[in-house]
Scaffold this active site. Structure first.
Site, PDB file in Angstrom:
ATOM      1  N   ASP A 158       0.869  -1.163   0.000  1.00 46.44           N
ATOM      2  CA  ASP A 158       0.000   0.000   0.000  1.00 46.44           C
ATOM      3  C   ASP A 158       0.915   1.224   0.000  1.00 46.44           C
ATOM      4  OD1 ASP A 158      -2.268   1.643   0.299  1.00 46.44           O
ATOM      5  OD2 ASP A 158      -1.969   1.708   2.456  1.00 46.44           O
ATOM      6  N   ASP A 170      -1.703  -1.126   6.074  1.00 50.03           N
ATOM      7  CA  ASP A 170      -2.209  -0.858   7.422  1.00 50.03           C
ATOM      8  C   ASP A 170      -3.402  -1.775   7.692  1.00 50.03           C
ATOM      9  OD1 ASP A 170      -4.491   0.308   6.245  1.00 50.03           O
ATOM     10  OD2 ASP A 170      -3.485   2.233   6.091  1.00 50.03           O
ATOM     11  N   ASP A 187      -6.940  -2.244   3.988  1.00 49.46           N
ATOM     12  CA  ASP A 187      -6.221  -3.327   3.315  1.00 49.46           C
ATOM     13  C   ASP A 187      -6.555  -4.710   3.874  1.00 49.46           C
ATOM     14  OD1 ASP A 187      -4.854  -1.383   1.821  1.00 49.46           O
ATOM     15  OD2 ASP A 187      -3.435  -1.085   3.450  1.00 49.46           O
TER      16      ASP A 187
END
Length: 1181
Positions: free
Chosen positions: A490, A822, A826
């Site tokens: 991410d 995190d 996600d």
């Protein structure tokens, strides 16, 4: 075919009815066999042969009972009959999904319900079973077992009108359905767990081997082995008891709540809550009040709250929770999408604001909420289940272990068959001793210590990760981490820092300039940045999204506890001119990832406004008029890596505050006027580029998956080495005649290629590809996901469910994936990845990798140190504050060292994972704010793979050599002594202990470990080394026989030392030590032999030991080992032969490592094959 079951953890359910005891297949067939033995065998054979037949029959009967305990399928076959009708069944065999546990037989329960439900049978009964703390109820209509449903998917209208249970009968029926709100699981006793462990197949097999050794007069060796077995299992049982005791401390908060039942408010404990209850919830106030956790998952009907969800998701920023007021009443609740309205069980309420506009007025000023889920059905309960069922013993390569043992057993059967054939040819041999020896040959190739060693390989990695602040709730993921070839990241908050920097506002008034002076910003842009946010005050401290705090600071406004944004003192001129009037927030519509925007209804002294911010392409669709240069403006700044938000507003008509609070979101966010672009700098974390370069250099394919804009994502991806070639972005073609067609477009829009499925592979060889969320949707519609997704480096503007889709596509394409992000948006992707790493925003551990225990780190606070104590460490002061003496300091250091040793563990048991350490987001939870834990997880995964591989090779070679000694040499009358076997076992255990604790190197290597046991490298290595060992063994024994006098050795006689026995023992021991030394895999994964000091010293000691016993330096030692003196020249010859054997094995092993290196899985051939196949099928059509 069984009955289907609903849910992720159960794949299939089979129905069974227990047989009557006389009809069981482990009773009546054996009764017949025993009668046949008494009437036929016992009378026709001699006593010895009849005894052997009876013993074999007895062993077979015991094995039948044992297999019933080991195998669920066998137990059902022997003790039960399969039925089709659920009403006839007594039990069900649960077949779980992959990685959801093993098959279990659980009782099928039936009960009459007070109030019938949709799942009640025609006879008014409810039929159900419980598996892993989840209840499954049979539905006659659907003909399948459905998960116990909770009222968590109703329309918002149902919740908004809810007033709780109106009568005692209804609440009792609900209690009967869902049970009490508690985490109930039985606490097993030491005796019960020890019995369970002692019934495991390998333990029984080990005890059986011990029995065989006793029959062959190896008493000392047998007692030593049995003691080690019981000690190991006792340690594992104690560890599991500790873990379960730790988990039992986690209970539902027993705080007293106001609950609306029977038309009135009553006080009830949190443990008495049931789904459907309407409660008043808030932070306790008053003197002596403590922070309490939310006892169940609840939906807010009225009021708002600030919750700390770090215990569940690891998200350090407190989350704002609003009521469902303003939501479309016909819309159904989705817990995943509407989490901003839900208080999750186990979280803490930091602040609450009551609201009396709900259907009921709370008596204590709390928020009005409906209980959705209780007990193990809550989010906290799900995390509890994950931790609870991860305490089972885990090893690496389970299916390969079985195949490897089968490979060894085939060799053993050949050897045993040879011994049996030769033995039966000699009528003087004892049949009893012959069968005993054949049994020993077969059992010798199945290493009794195999499960112990494989457990140590995984547990050592778990302990090493825990000491670095990385906790694992699913240990089977460790070996997957070593096989990872695609690392996905991410961007926001993972690769980039949380500390956002406000750069300014772009207005689009004929120029593309960034206005940074707060006093010159447009009026409405300032109001949007000041009031359109989710910031809140908790304990007089402003908390929330770092981007929103940076915006407030950048425009030099302040936000007060009464939800009002005001300019600071240096903006008095603005205030008096009217553009700097305070802005009062009336209603918030929070940011939603699927909407990509947020809005507030606010008011000044004069008017009501709708203030909106969001993704530029989303806001663009909602503007009344799109200003010239809109698209070019935001693209220019996103190309520079900035994060750009579009700001928009509209004036609202005069209305009452109550009306403004219930305005629907669609009304607030439509027909907007553009106010400018807010531009933020998103700096990288200090070590992101370094860590990702290390991963790229170590043969990993890097991918970015983010919800941010494509141009921003590509800029950051270039900074962190994800992209290195010119980038092409899959973009929807503009224009009315495009009809949803896509083009590959460069960031500066100078290069443009039409999207064609058959050209993607060619493009990917010269460019790095980026796909946005709309492009991903097109690929899914055209069935091109598996072709394009594995070739893409950057995914931008993707929703959480699309992140999950990307990971599942990569897995379907045969890639082993790691996802780092995190614990919020996600979650789906982290769960889908083979190794998901959730980062918690916490202080990283020290250089030594040591972290504070969670109980300490959560309670310790930093206090300013004064000059008087700055020079003295806290550990050097006594409780009274006086400096410690040197002796007291030494005592403290010694105690710390002992404690650290105790915490580190020895690998026999996994570390205890506490609730505060784990996150429900991912299998791996890292208490770091950097992406460095991904490297640690991969390092430990590779180390586990390498250690497992070398253990299999060492065990295999040692067992093959032992089988040869027991077979061919037994026929020559050679036998090992009891003390010799004990010393040999001690050597093996010591060496295994030392190699299993080899630490991985700090840097990852471009060379990858071999992922599988069955590979050309492993098989050729085993066969080649075994041939060398065999040659050495035969040569040594034949050399000894040349010095032996012509004497008759009785094959079945008791052990008596002679030259052949001495030489065969020494040769076998030398082979064992050489096997450890040659097959040890050090660089580039683990420490080398020299760096692994205990192992290095053990090898040196072994060399000295062999030199001493062959040279006969210490005669008493040789006498103790019952070794005869070697002829003078032969002892030196034996040492030289051993050295030559070791050198040959070393050269063979390292030649194979050079010839068969593990390779990086290639993308292109797989894609080419798929593309060629599709093109051929098109031509055929």
């Amino acid at each position: 075919m069984g009955v289907l079951a609903e849910g992720k953890i159960v794949r299939l359910v089979e129905l069974y009815k227990w047989r009557e005891l006389p009809l069981r297949l482990d009773v009546w067939p054996f009764a017949i066999l025993y009668v046949a033995w008494v009437t036929g065998v016992a009378t026709s054979l001699d006593a010895t042969d009849a005894g052997i037949v009876l013993a074999a029959l007895f062993v077979l009967h015991i094995l039948t009972f044992l297999f019933s305990a080991w195998s669920v399928n066998f137990r059902c076959f022997v003790q039960a009959t399969k039925v089709r009708d659920v009403h006839q069944a007594d039990v069900v065999k649960v077949i779980p999904s992959k990685f959801s546990g093993s098959k279990e037989v659980v009782p099928l329960q039936m009960r009459k319900l007070i109030v019938p439900t949709a799942l009640t049978t025609s006879s008014g009964e409810e039929i159900w079973f419980e598996f892993r703390r989840q209840r499954f109820i049979f539905s006659e209509q659907l003909n399948k077992f459905c998960k116990l449903d909770y009222p968590s998917k109703e329309a918002f209208l149902v919740y908004s009108k809810s007033t709780g249970y109106g009568s005692e009968a209804k609440s009792q029926a609900a209690l009967e359905k869902w049970g009490r709100n508690v985490f109930e699981f039985p606490q097993p006793t030491f005796t019960g767990l020890m019995k369970e462990h002692c019934m495991e197949p390998f333990f029984v097999f080990q005890v059986f081997c011990v029995g065989l050794w006793c029959l062959d007069d190896y008493w000392l060796y047998s007692v030593f082995t049995l003691f080690m077995l019981v000690l190991f299992e006792s340690t594992v049982v104690n560890s599991r008891l500790r873990t379960l005791t730790e988990l039992r401390r986690v209970r539902v908060d027993s705080q007293t709540l106001m609950v609306h039942r029977g038309g009135k408010w009553v006080k009830l404990s949190g443990m008495e809550l049931i789904p459907g209850d309407v409660v008043s919830i808030g932070r306790p106030t008053g003197v002596g009040s403590e922070e309490r956790t939310v006892p169940a998952d609840m939906l807010l009907i009225a009021g708002s709250a600030i919750a700390n969800e770090s215990l569940l998701t690891g998200e350090s920023t407190p989350q704002w929770k609003g009521s469902i007021v303003g939501r479309e009443l016909g819309e159904r609740l989705s817990i995943r999408r509407d989490k901003n309205h839900i208080l999750f069980g186990g979280t803490k309420i930091l602040q609450h604001t009551g609201d009396k506009s709900g259907p009921l007025k709370t008596p204590d000023g709390g928020c009005l909420a409906v209980v959705l889920r209780t007990g193990f059905g809550t989010s906290q309960g799900k995390l509890m289940r994950t931790i609870l069922f991860s305490t089972e013993r885990v090893t690496a390569n389970n299916w390969e272990s079985g195949l490897f043992i089968c490979f060894l057993v085939i060799f053993a059967l050949i050897a045993a068959g040879y011994v049996l054939k030769k033995g039966l040819e000699d009528p003087t041999r004892s049949k009893y001793k012959l069968l005993l020896n054949c049994s020993l040959i077969i059992t010798s190739v199945i290493p009794p210590e195999l499960p112990m060693e494989l457990s140590i390989a995984v547990n050592t990695s778990l302990i090493a990760l825990a000491r670095r602040g990385i906790f694992c709730t699913e240990p089977f993921r460790i070996p997957f981490a070593g096989k990872v070839d695609v690392c996905c990241f991410d961007k926001t908050g993972t690769l980039t820092s949380d500390d956002m920097e406000f750069r300014g506002v772009v207005v689009l008034e004929g120029k593309l300039e960034l206005e940074t002076n707060p006093s010159k910003l447009p009026e409405y842009a300032t109001r949007i940045l000041a009031a359109c946010h989710a910031l809140v005050f908790v304990d007089n401290k402003l908390v929330g999204d770092p981007l929103e705090k940076a915006a407030l600071k950048g425009i030099d406004w302040a936000y007060t506890a009464d939800e009002k944004a005001v300019p600071r003192k240096n903006h008095c001129a603005l205030y008096y001119s009217g553009s700097g009037q305070p802005v009062q927030i009336v209603q918030r519509h929070h940011f939603a990832s699927h909407l990509k925007r947020m809005a507030v209804v606010a008011r000044t002294e004069d008017n009501f406004f709708a203030l909106v911010k969001g993704a530029p392409e989303t806001i663009q669709e909602r503007l009344v008029q799109i200003p010239a240069g809109y698209i070019e403006a935001y693209k220019q700044f996103t190309r520079q890596g900035s994060r750009v938000l579009a700001l928009a507003y509209k004036l609202l008509p005069d209305m009452a505050v109550g009306e403004a609070r219930v305005l629907e979101r669609e009304v607030v966010e439509s027909e907007l006027t553009f106010a400018g672009f807010a531009v933020f700098a998103c700096p990288l974390r200090s070590d992101s580029a370094q860590v990702l370069k290390e991963l790229k250099d170590s043969s990993h394919y890097l991918v970015m998956i983010t919800g941010d804009q494509a141009l921003t994502a590509c800029h950051v991806a270039a900074q962190v080495h994800i992209v290195s070639q010119p980038v092409l972005i899959l973009t929807l073609r503009a224009g009315d005649g495009a009809l949803g067609e896509f083009d590959w477009l460069s960031p500066d829009e100078e290069l443009k290629f039409p999207y064609k499925k058959d050209k993607v592979l060619e493009l990917s060889e010269t460019h790095d590809l980026c796909v946005a969320g709309d492009g991903l949707g097109m690929l899914q519609r055209t069935s091109a996901l598996q072709l394009v997704v594995p070739l893409t480096k950057v995914f931008a503007r993707v929703a959480p469910d699309q992140k999950e889709l990307i990971l599942t596509t990569l897995k379907a394409a045969g890639r082993t994936t790691l996802m780092c992000g995190d614990g919020t948006n996600d979650v789906g992707a982290l769960k889908q990845a083979h190794a998901g790493v959730a980062l918690l925003n916490a202080i990283p551990p020290t250089a030594q990798g040591e972290t504070l225990p969670s109980s300490e780190s959560s309670t310790k606070t930093l206090t300013p140190s004064t000059s008087s104590t700055a020079s003295t460490s806290p550990g050097q002061l006594s409780p009274s504050g006086r400096p410690l003496t040197n002796a007291e300091i030494k005592k403290q250091q010694l105690k710390k060292m002992i404690d650290d040793m105790g915490e580190e563990g020895d690998g026999r048991t996994p570390p205890v994972v506490r609730l505060g350490d784990a996150s429900m987001a991912a299998p791996f939870t890292a208490k770091h704010s950097s992406v460095r834990p991904t490297v640690d997880v991969i390092r430990q995964g590779r180390s586990t793979l390498v250690t497992t591989l070398q253990m299999f090779k060492i065990l295999g070679l040692n067992c093959l050599a032992t089988a040869y000694v027991f077979s061919v040499m037994y026929l020559d009358g050679v036998k090992l002594g009891d003390m010799q076997a004990t010393i040999s076992g001690l050597f093996t255990a010591t060496f295994f202990l030392f190699i299993s604790h080899a630490r991985p190197l700090d840097t990852l290597s471009p060379q990858r470990p071999h992922p599988n046991i069955f590979s050309p490298y492993v098989i050729l290595s085993l066969l080649g080394q075994f041939a060398i060992h065999l040659t050495f063994l035969i040569t040594a024994v034949k050399g000894a026989q040349a010095f032996m006098p012509e004497e008759c050795i009785e094959p079945d006689s008791e052990f008596s030392p002679n030259l052949v026995n001495t030489v065969s023992y020494m040769a076998n021991m030398m082979i064992q030590v050489a096997t450890f030394a040659v097959n040890y895999i050090g660089h580039p994964f683990n420490q080398s032999i020299r760096e692994n000091r205990p192992f290095f010293y053990a090898l040196g000691s072994a060399a000295i030991f062999f030199t001493a016993i062959t040279s006969d330096v210490f005669r008493s030692l040789n006498d103790w080992l019952r070794l005869v003196p070697l002829p003078k020249p032969f002892g030196h010859h034996l040492l030289f032969m051993a050295l030559a054997m070791m050198i040959c094995c070393y050269l063979w092993e390292h030649s194979l490592r050079w010839l068969f290196p593990a390779k990086m899985p290639t993308l292109r051939p797989r894609q080419r094959r798929r593309l060629t196949k599709e093109l051929v099928s098109k031509k055929v059509k």
